[in-house]
Each structure stands twice: as structure tokens, then as C-alpha cells.
Scaffold this motif. Sequence first.
Motif, PDB file in Angstrom:
ATOM      1  N   CYS A  43       2.509 -10.478  -2.515  1.00 22.69           N
ATOM      2  CA  CYS A  43       3.241 -11.417  -3.364  1.00 22.69           C
ATOM      3  C   CYS A  43       4.090 -10.755  -4.444  1.00 22.69           C
ATOM      4  CB  CYS A  43       2.276 -12.413  -4.006  1.00 22.69           C
ATOM      5  SG  CYS A  43       1.170 -11.692  -5.234  1.00 22.69           S
ATOM      6  N   SER A  44       4.087  -9.423  -4.531  1.00 23.88           N
ATOM      7  CA  SER A  44       4.951  -8.780  -5.530  1.00 23.88           C
ATOM      8  C   SER A  44       6.410  -8.926  -5.117  1.00 23.88           C
ATOM      9  CB  SER A  44       4.582  -7.298  -5.676  1.00 23.88           C
ATOM     10  OG  SER A  44       4.812  -6.608  -4.471  1.00 23.88           O
ATOM     11  N   SER A  45       7.312  -8.710  -6.069  1.00 27.87           N
ATOM     12  CA  SER A  45       8.737  -8.901  -5.792  1.00 27.87           C
ATOM     13  C   SER A  45       9.257  -7.907  -4.762  1.00 27.87           C
ATOM     14  CB  SER A  45       9.543  -8.763  -7.093  1.00 27.87           C
ATOM     15  OG  SER A  45       9.308  -7.496  -7.690  1.00 27.87           O
ATOM     16  N   LYS A  46       8.691  -6.702  -4.736  1.00 30.85           N
ATOM     17  CA  LYS A  46       9.099  -5.692  -3.763  1.00 30.85           C
ATOM     18  C   LYS A  46       7.847  -5.077  -3.131  1.00 30.85           C
ATOM     19  CE  LYS A  46      13.433  -4.485  -6.097  1.00 30.85           C
ATOM     20  NZ  LYS A  46      14.238  -3.396  -6.710  1.00 30.85           N
ATOM     21  N   PRO A  47       7.261  -5.771  -2.151  1.00 35.73           N
ATOM     22  CA  PRO A  47       6.022  -5.280  -1.536  1.00 35.73           C
ATOM     23  C   PRO A  47       6.212  -3.899  -0.904  1.00 35.73           C
ATOM     24  CG  PRO A  47       6.448  -7.551  -0.906  1.00 35.73           C
ATOM     25  CD  PRO A  47       7.689  -7.054  -1.571  1.00 35.73           C
ATOM     26  N   GLU A  48       5.290  -3.009  -1.197  1.00 40.16           N
ATOM     27  CA  GLU A  48       5.383  -1.657  -0.666  1.00 40.16           C
ATOM     28  C   GLU A  48       3.990  -1.053  -0.569  1.00 40.16           C
ATOM     29  OE1 GLU A  48       7.256   2.655  -2.032  1.00 40.16           O
ATOM     30  OE2 GLU A  48       8.264   0.792  -2.632  1.00 40.16           O
ATOM     31  N   VAL A  49       3.758  -0.302   0.503  1.00 44.25           N
ATOM     32  CA  VAL A  49       2.488   0.398   0.669  1.00 44.25           C
ATOM     33  C   VAL A  49       2.761   1.837   1.066  1.00 44.25           C
ATOM     34  CG1 VAL A  49       1.193  -1.657   1.371  1.00 44.25           C
ATOM     35  CG2 VAL A  49       2.258  -0.215   3.097  1.00 44.25           C
ATOM     36  N   CYS A  50       1.764   2.655   0.838  1.00 46.37           N
ATOM     37  CA  CYS A  50       1.836   4.066   1.201  1.00 46.37           C
ATOM     38  C   CYS A  50       0.809   4.314   2.291  1.00 46.37           C
ATOM     39  CB  CYS A  50       1.565   4.943  -0.019  1.00 46.37           C
ATOM     40  SG  CYS A  50       1.476   6.698   0.351  1.00 46.37           S
ATOM     41  N   ILE A  51       1.208   4.908   3.396  1.00 40.86           N
ATOM     42  CA  ILE A  51       0.270   5.196   4.479  1.00 40.86           C
ATOM     43  C   ILE A  51       0.166   6.704   4.673  1.00 40.86           C
ATOM     44  CG2 ILE A  51       0.533   3.003   5.668  1.00 40.86           C
ATOM     45  CD1 ILE A  51       2.453   4.324   7.595  1.00 40.86           C
ATOM     46  N   ARG A  52      -1.060   7.195   4.677  1.00 39.43           N
ATOM     47  CA  ARG A  52      -1.303   8.616   4.921  1.00 39.43           C
ATOM     48  C   ARG A  52      -1.736   8.777   6.370  1.00 39.43           C
ATOM     49  NH1 ARG A  52      -1.578  11.661   0.264  1.00 39.43           N
ATOM     50  NH2 ARG A  52      -1.660  10.452  -1.677  1.00 39.43           N
ATOM     51  N   ILE A  53      -0.902   9.411   7.150  1.00 43.98           N
ATOM     52  CA  ILE A  53      -1.149   9.546   8.583  1.00 43.98           C
ATOM     53  C   ILE A  53      -0.683  10.905   9.067  1.00 43.98           C
ATOM     54  CG2 ILE A  53      -0.990   7.079   9.126  1.00 43.98           C
ATOM     55  CD1 ILE A  53       1.914   7.494   9.891  1.00 43.98           C
ATOM     56  N   ASN A  54      -1.084  11.247  10.253  1.00 39.53           N
ATOM     57  CA  ASN A  54      -0.569  12.435  10.930  1.00 39.53           C
ATOM     58  C   ASN A  54       0.547  11.969  11.855  1.00 39.53           C
ATOM     59  OD1 ASN A  54      -0.022  14.669  12.493  1.00 39.53           O
ATOM     60  ND2 ASN A  54      -2.173  15.214  12.824  1.00 39.53           N
ATOM     61  N   TYR A  94       7.940 -12.541   5.732  1.00 34.19           N
ATOM     62  CA  TYR A  94       7.323 -11.484   4.936  1.00 34.19           C
ATOM     63  C   TYR A  94       7.944 -10.136   5.282  1.00 34.19           C
ATOM     64  CZ  TYR A  94       3.542  -8.261   3.459  1.00 34.19           C
ATOM     65  OH  TYR A  94       2.821  -7.244   2.915  1.00 34.19           O
ATOM     66  N   SER A  95       8.338  -9.386   4.262  1.00 30.60           N
ATOM     67  CA  SER A  95       8.908  -8.050   4.443  1.00 30.60           C
ATOM     68  C   SER A  95       8.098  -7.036   3.650  1.00 30.60           C
ATOM     69  CB  SER A  95      10.370  -8.018   3.976  1.00 30.60           C
ATOM     70  OG  SER A  95      11.169  -8.866   4.771  1.00 30.60           O
ATOM     71  N   LEU A  96       8.030  -5.835   4.165  1.00 31.33           N
ATOM     72  CA  LEU A  96       7.209  -4.799   3.549  1.00 31.33           C
ATOM     73  C   LEU A  96       7.823  -3.432   3.819  1.00 31.33           C
ATOM     74  CD1 LEU A  96       4.390  -4.064   2.238  1.00 31.33           C
ATOM     75  CD2 LEU A  96       3.566  -3.806   4.592  1.00 31.33           C
ATOM     76  N   LYS A  97       7.820  -2.584   2.793  1.00 33.20           N
ATOM     77  CA  LYS A  97       8.263  -1.204   2.965  1.00 33.20           C
ATOM     78  C   LYS A  97       7.037  -0.304   3.055  1.00 33.20           C
ATOM     79  CE  LYS A  97      12.952  -0.970   1.164  1.00 33.20           C
ATOM     80  NZ  LYS A  97      13.877  -0.223   0.276  1.00 33.20           N
ATOM     81  N   LEU A  98       7.088   0.635   3.990  1.00 31.58           N
ATOM     82  CA  LEU A  98       5.998   1.575   4.164  1.00 31.58           C
ATOM     83  C   LEU A  98       6.510   2.985   3.909  1.00 31.58           C
ATOM     84  CD1 LEU A  98       5.862  -0.628   6.807  1.00 31.58           C
ATOM     85  CD2 LEU A  98       3.606   0.410   6.900  1.00 31.58           C
ATOM     86  N   LYS A  99       5.883   3.659   2.964  1.00 28.94           N
ATOM     87  CA  LYS A  99       6.217   5.043   2.692  1.00 28.94           C
ATOM     88  C   LYS A  99       5.223   5.923   3.435  1.00 28.94           C
ATOM     89  CE  LYS A  99       7.026   8.435  -0.955  1.00 28.94           C
ATOM     90  NZ  LYS A  99       7.044   8.702  -2.422  1.00 28.94           N
ATOM     91  N   VAL A 100       5.749   6.830   4.265  1.00 28.51           N
ATOM     92  CA  VAL A 100       4.913   7.666   5.107  1.00 28.51           C
ATOM     93  C   VAL A 100       4.607   8.983   4.398  1.00 28.51           C
ATOM     94  CG1 VAL A 100       4.738   8.896   7.298  1.00 28.51           C
ATOM     95  CG2 VAL A 100       5.844   6.649   7.203  1.00 28.51           C
ATOM     96  N   ILE A 101       3.326   9.297   4.289  1.00 34.28           N
ATOM     97  CA  ILE A 101       2.898  10.598   3.770  1.00 34.28           C
ATOM     98  C   ILE A 101       2.174  11.320   4.905  1.00 34.28           C
ATOM     99  CG2 ILE A 101       1.421  11.815   2.132  1.00 34.28           C
ATOM    100  CD1 ILE A 101       1.969   9.661   0.133  1.00 34.28           C
TER     101      ILE A 101
END
Length: 551
Positions: free
Chosen positions: A432-443, A514-521
Motif C-alpha cells: 500500500c505504499s506510494s512506491k512499492p518496492e522489495v529487495c530480493i537476495r538470490i543467486n 498492483y505494481s511492484l519494483k524488485l531490486k536484485v541483490i
Amino acid sequence: MLTQLRKQLFECRVLVVGAGGIGCELIKNLVMTGFHNIELVDLDTIDVSNLNRQFLFRKEHVGQSKAKVAKENALRFNPDVNILARHDSIINPDYDVDYFRQFTIVLNALDNRAARNHVNRMCLAADVPLIESGSAGYLGQVTVIKKANFLYNNYGETECYECQPKPTQKSYPSCTIRNTPTEPIHCIVWAKHLFNQLFAELDEDNEVTPDAEDPEATDANKQIDQGSDSNLKISTRPWAESVGYDPQLLLRKLFQDDIKYLLKMDKLWQKRKPPVPLDFDNLLEGDSCFINDNTVLKDQLVWNIHECVQEFLHSVTSLKKRLEMSKSYLIWDKDDDVAMHFVASSANVRAHVFGIPLKSLFDVKSMAGNIIPAIATTNAIVAGLIVTEALKILKGRLDLCRTVIMYKNNLTMKKLIIPCLLEKPNKGCYVCSSKPEVCIRINIDDITIRHLGEEILKKRIGMIAPDVEVDDGSGIILISSEEGETEDIINCKLSQFGIRNGSQLKADDFLQNYSLKLKVIHEYVLMPPRLLFISSSKLTIVKSIIFTAIL
């Protein structure tokens, strides 16, 4: 004011999602309060176990749609009410944002997190007030969720259902499940994984044979000759197929041969009581432990070892036939009697081998299905609180709405029902935030596009039909909700598409708006992904050898 409220009750449209323990009480309350237009959605059918608390249902209704039977019996309280009952899943794409917009208020009476997450997002997208509820034994909670505020005396937004992380299901180390169980729940988790290994869609990560790489038994393993243990060279499913799912051969392998192999790991049993392989020669000599007491329900009796073995043999035979007739793999369901008897008997035979107390079918079902026994009174109180909050919303007094929590025993405040102010939104919420974003730690060299879509976006983030593209202006589409459009790349690794540490992905779900940005680490580790951790501000996938019951 009272006349105005009666008019609103007559004109408003209410969506009720769920017709179970809370739902039955809620429907009754709504029709008796004066709500005139009600739509009810529930996918479940009535089971015998529902009858002790879901009072709108009777024995003759078993197997019928909960929604339709609830409608029929609720109309007896007030035949003038308009109730539309739908025997369907609320996650069905037909129930889109426009569908939710037609309602004045949505009332949740659900029992699973995936559906709660979905309804939460649909109500946010449709700008419709949602009253969320739940109960667990003597505990209960009701809260109001509303995103827009300009219609409600400038009252601020409330937090959504997903603003705060929910407790995850308890997990157990793989070595404990496979090698050294000490509690009934360890045997039950093992039995559920045995069902999946034999009859469900194969998950190689949840093997049930002894773990020869158990770190605690490393020294002992060097002395073990695996040459004679040919059964351990292949996993459970191929071995079962090779013997035609013979119930007696399965019984001997799982509870005698595998246990004998475990005993070779001397180091494991230096400070533990070792297991005792199942004694087939004396197996039929045990006395029945059924209690000749009419006050004890059948499901609450504890089978003796002989009865457990017979139940195991019978259920394997039945499930084998079902698997042969089915066009796909089986799915374990706590309400499937044969599947439940298989898990209960398997768990109890393993418990017997390891000297762990056996459990009744009722107890195994409660633990296997993560069930907290429902209390009818709790459901009734929760349903009453839902209607109370709904009336406040209809009167335009969202400022008076509260989160109401029920405690079994609150000595501090000396109250069983505690009202609290509604919480403000979590600014880091990925819903529900104005700019939904998550960070995913993956190989990125290990994770496939299929895993990204199915395990991360759908199972963990709760999307239904995601579309994913690389957010760098290249226009590369990784996942499309259009059937077949990206099927040819579904098994490719993320690194094959130029995704690297720091890359960003854009995920959209048209159904949920629903839209979401995913930052890849990028995080290089040797083990495949096992555990997903979700917080209110980030989403992290870590790689670990920890066994988790939720995957």
C-alpha cells in the motif's frame, strides 16, 4: 439519524468472503441487523468437522456448497433480504477491481492468508472499506482497512492487511525430520513429506530417506558401507515406482531397512535413544488399544501399532489406485479421509520406531493441518464486532472505528475485549505504499524465471498473474500473463538476460491493479534457495540448509 441508517442498511451492498465459522455467524447478524443486499462468496463444501460450530449447516448438508446452504438457512431469519451466493474462489479473475467497486463495504471471514492478501489488494485498488477478521481458539481480532480518506471527515489512512509481517509457519531442520525425530510433530511433518514423495508432484528437496550427509553424523558416515544399501541410492518416488507401490515392501523399507541404516550412524546415538526397527515377526501380537467407552469419539482414540500398520497398508493401496486413475498427481488435504489416514498411520508407525508417544487421528489432523481448535463463542463475538464496525463506516464515522482484539485471559487490563486505535500505514509496506518496492537476495546464476514467477511472485508476494520486465529500458519481458508468450524461456536462468547485482525488475498484476519494483541483490551461495523472509520494508530470499515446512 436512525431513519437515515436504516435507509443506508437497505441501500448498501455488502460482500462477505467466507462462509465458515465466522461467516455463518456474520451472515446471520447481517440479515437480522437489516442489511438488505448481500453477496456471499465461498469455495468450500461442508465437511462433518464443520458441524460443531458452523450452525447454519446440518449433517444432511455435508458435501454441499457452504455459500448456497448458508444463504438458504440465513433467509429463514429474514426472508426479505437479497442474498446472492457464489460457490467460487474470490481469487477467480472474474472478480476484478470493477467487481469490488460495486460494493459499499467488504467483510472478510477467511481462513487462509493468500485469499486475505488478495482481497486486501482488491479493496485498496477499488477504494472500498474492508473489515478484516480472524479467530484462533479463544483469541480473535477485527480491524478496519481503508485507503482513501477524503469521504470520512479527513480521517487518515489505515494500515493494510500486509503492512506488518505475519508469523510464518514453524520450520524444522531437515536432519531432525529425516534422522532424529524427538516429537510427534517431527513424525507428522515426515509423513506429510512421504505423501508428497509418493503421490504428489515431486519435490526433491523434501526427501524422507535417511540423510547420510547429516553434519552431526559426519564421522560415522565415513565408516558406513552404502554398497549394500541399494535402496538408498535412489529417492523415494523412483524406488516406489520400481516395486509397483507394493504396500508391504514400502512398509519394510521405510520402517525397517531405513532404520537399520540410521543405526549405522553410531555418532547420532551416543547421547540419544536409538530407534528400533519395526518387528514384523511380532507385529500381529499386539493388543488392541481401542477403548470400549462410548464417551470417546472414534477419531480421538489412539491406534495401537498393529492398527497403524493395517491403516498404512490400506491407505497406500487406496492412494495407489487413485493415482493410477488420476490424470495428474494427488494433493494432500486434511479433509481427505484416505490421505489423512495415510499421514496419521505413517507418523504413528515412525513414532513407535523412535519411542515417541502415538497420537490420535484427531490430534494428527490438528497438527498436520496447523489447526487450532475453533471456539464457537469466539466466532460469534468476532462476527458481532464486524457488524459493529460496519455500522460505524455506514454512518461515516471511520474515526470511531477500532481494531478490536480478544484475549483469553488479560490480567493487566482485566478485559477480554480490547479496542485499539487503528494503526497508520507502514511507509515501507510493499503493497500500500506510494512506491512499492522489495529487495530480493538470490543467486542469479541459479534462479530460473519459473522460480521467480511461481515461488517468489505468486507464493511469497501473493500475485495472481504477474507480468515481469527488466526495468532498464531494454523492454525485455521475462514473464507474461498471456498464456504461452514466455513459455520458451521459463527454465532459463536470470543471468542469461543480463540481470546482475543491482538490476531492477518491474512486476505488474493487472488483476490486482498492483505494481511492484524488485531490486536484485546477487548473493552467491552453494545451497539452493530454502527460506523466504518477508519484512514490512524488504523481501529477502536467503539460501540455507534449514528445512522449512512452508515450501
